[in-house]
Design a protein around this motif. Structure first.
Motif, short mmCIF file in Angstrom:
data_model
loop_
_atom_site.label_atom_id
_atom_site.label_comp_id
_atom_site.label_asym_id
_atom_site.label_seq_id
_atom_site.Cartn_x
_atom_site.Cartn_y
_atom_site.Cartn_z
N THR A 99 0.82 -1.21 0.00
CA THR A 99 0.00 0.00 0.00
C THR A 99 0.85 1.26 0.00
O THR A 99 0.32 2.35 -0.05
CB THR A 99 -0.95 0.03 1.22
N ASN A 100 2.18 1.10 0.07
CA ASN A 100 3.06 2.27 0.07
C ASN A 100 4.37 1.94 -0.65
O ASN A 100 4.69 0.77 -0.87
CB ASN A 100 3.33 2.74 1.50
N TYR A 101 5.09 2.99 -0.99
CA TYR A 101 6.34 2.82 -1.74
C TYR A 101 7.35 1.96 -1.00
O TYR A 101 7.96 1.08 -1.59
CB TYR A 101 6.95 4.19 -2.05
N SER A 102 7.55 2.18 0.28
CA SER A 102 8.59 1.45 1.00
C SER A 102 8.34 -0.05 1.03
O SER A 102 9.28 -0.84 0.93
CB SER A 102 8.77 2.00 2.42
N GLY A 103 7.08 -0.46 1.13
CA GLY A 103 6.77 -1.88 1.09
C GLY A 103 7.07 -2.50 -0.26
O GLY A 103 7.60 -3.62 -0.35
N ILE A 104 6.75 -1.80 -1.32
CA ILE A 104 7.01 -2.29 -2.67
C ILE A 104 8.51 -2.27 -2.95
O ILE A 104 9.07 -3.24 -3.47
CB ILE A 104 6.25 -1.43 -3.70
N LYS A 105 9.18 -1.20 -2.56
CA LYS A 105 10.62 -1.08 -2.81
C LYS A 105 11.39 -2.18 -2.10
O LYS A 105 12.38 -2.69 -2.64
CB LYS A 105 11.11 0.31 -2.37
N ALA A 106 10.96 -2.57 -0.92
CA ALA A 106 11.64 -3.65 -0.21
C ALA A 106 11.60 -4.94 -1.03
O ALA A 106 12.59 -5.68 -1.09
CB ALA A 106 10.98 -3.87 1.16
N LYS A 107 10.49 -5.21 -1.69
CA LYS A 107 10.37 -6.41 -2.51
C LYS A 107 11.11 -6.27 -3.84
O LYS A 107 11.54 -7.26 -4.41
CB LYS A 107 8.90 -6.75 -2.76
N VAL A 108 11.28 -5.05 -4.32
CA VAL A 108 12.13 -4.82 -5.49
C VAL A 108 13.58 -5.09 -5.11
O VAL A 108 14.30 -5.80 -5.81
CB VAL A 108 11.98 -3.38 -6.03
N ASP A 109 13.99 -4.55 -3.98
CA ASP A 109 15.38 -4.67 -3.54
C ASP A 109 15.79 -6.11 -3.26
O ASP A 109 16.93 -6.48 -3.49
CB ASP A 109 15.63 -3.81 -2.30
N ASN A 110 14.87 -6.93 -2.75
CA ASN A 110 15.24 -8.33 -2.47
C ASN A 110 14.99 -9.26 -3.65
O ASN A 110 15.18 -10.46 -3.56
CB ASN A 110 14.56 -8.84 -1.19
N GLY A 111 14.55 -8.70 -4.78
CA GLY A 111 14.38 -9.47 -6.00
C GLY A 111 13.06 -10.19 -6.16
O GLY A 111 12.82 -10.84 -7.18
N GLN A 112 12.18 -10.07 -5.18
CA GLN A 112 10.92 -10.80 -5.23
C GLN A 112 10.00 -10.33 -6.36
O GLN A 112 9.36 -11.15 -7.01
CB GLN A 112 10.18 -10.69 -3.89
N ILE A 113 9.94 -9.03 -6.61
CA ILE A 113 9.05 -8.56 -7.69
C ILE A 113 9.60 -9.00 -9.04
O ILE A 113 8.85 -9.49 -9.89
CB ILE A 113 8.82 -7.04 -7.61
N GLN A 114 10.89 -8.86 -9.24
CA GLN A 114 11.49 -9.32 -10.50
C GLN A 114 11.18 -10.80 -10.72
O GLN A 114 10.75 -11.20 -11.79
CB GLN A 114 13.00 -9.09 -10.47
N TRP A 115 11.41 -11.60 -9.70
CA TRP A 115 11.25 -13.05 -9.83
C TRP A 115 9.80 -13.47 -9.99
O TRP A 115 9.45 -14.15 -10.96
CB TRP A 115 11.88 -13.73 -8.61
N ARG A 116 8.93 -13.04 -9.07
CA ARG A 116 7.54 -13.51 -9.08
C ARG A 116 6.70 -12.84 -10.17
O ARG A 116 5.92 -13.50 -10.85
CB ARG A 116 6.86 -13.25 -7.73
N VAL A 117 6.86 -11.54 -10.34
CA VAL A 117 6.00 -10.80 -11.27
C VAL A 117 6.53 -10.87 -12.70
O VAL A 117 5.77 -11.16 -13.63
CB VAL A 117 5.85 -9.34 -10.81
N LEU A 118 7.82 -10.61 -12.89
CA LEU A 118 8.36 -10.50 -14.24
C LEU A 118 8.91 -11.81 -14.80
O LEU A 118 8.72 -12.10 -15.98
CB LEU A 118 9.43 -9.41 -14.28
N ASP A 119 9.59 -12.61 -13.98
CA ASP A 119 10.17 -13.85 -14.48
C ASP A 119 9.15 -14.99 -14.52
O ASP A 119 8.94 -15.61 -15.56
CB ASP A 119 11.38 -14.27 -13.63
N LEU A 120 8.51 -15.27 -13.38
CA LEU A 120 7.54 -16.37 -13.32
C LEU A 120 6.17 -15.99 -13.87
O LEU A 120 5.40 -16.84 -14.28
CB LEU A 120 7.38 -16.86 -11.87
N LYS A 121 5.87 -14.69 -13.81
CA LYS A 121 4.56 -14.18 -14.23
C LYS A 121 3.42 -14.90 -13.53
O LYS A 121 2.41 -15.23 -14.13
CB LYS A 121 4.41 -14.24 -15.75
#
Length: 89
Positions: free
Chosen positions: A35-57
């Motif tokens: 619900t906020n930038y810091s929560g999303i950025k934390a998942k960007v920084d640890n690679g979770q968004i790249q992996w779950r959203v962009l790689d695995l879709k």
């Protein structure tokens, strides 16, 4: 295609519609506050968004009560935002 997407104008609406609105990544979910930038950025920084959203879709998950997938345009916006440094802009 948006070459330099803004977090506020481009990324946040995608996240709000597909991730936090249905409770999966709300402030009370316990799996990551989107619900906020810091929560999303934390998942960007640890690679979770790249992996779950962009790689695995595989986000949103199939059991979501809301949308079941992101459009190719939404995926491109998120990818460009991350590649450009995932700024809070």
């Amino acid at each position: 295609i948006i070459l330099n997407p803004s977090f506020q104008a481009d990324v946040q609406p995608i996240i709000a519609t597909n991730c936090s609105f249905y409770g999966c990544h709300s402030h009370s979910s316990g799996v990551g506050d989107f619900t906020n930038y810091s929560g999303i950025k934390a998942k960007v920084d640890n690679g979770q968004i790249q992996w779950r959203v962009l790689d695995l879709k595989d986000m949103p998950p199939s059991y979501s009560t809301g949308p079941k997938s992101l459009s190719s345009g939404d995926l491109e916006i998120i990818n460009c935002w991350i590649e450009n440094g995932a700024a809070n802009n």
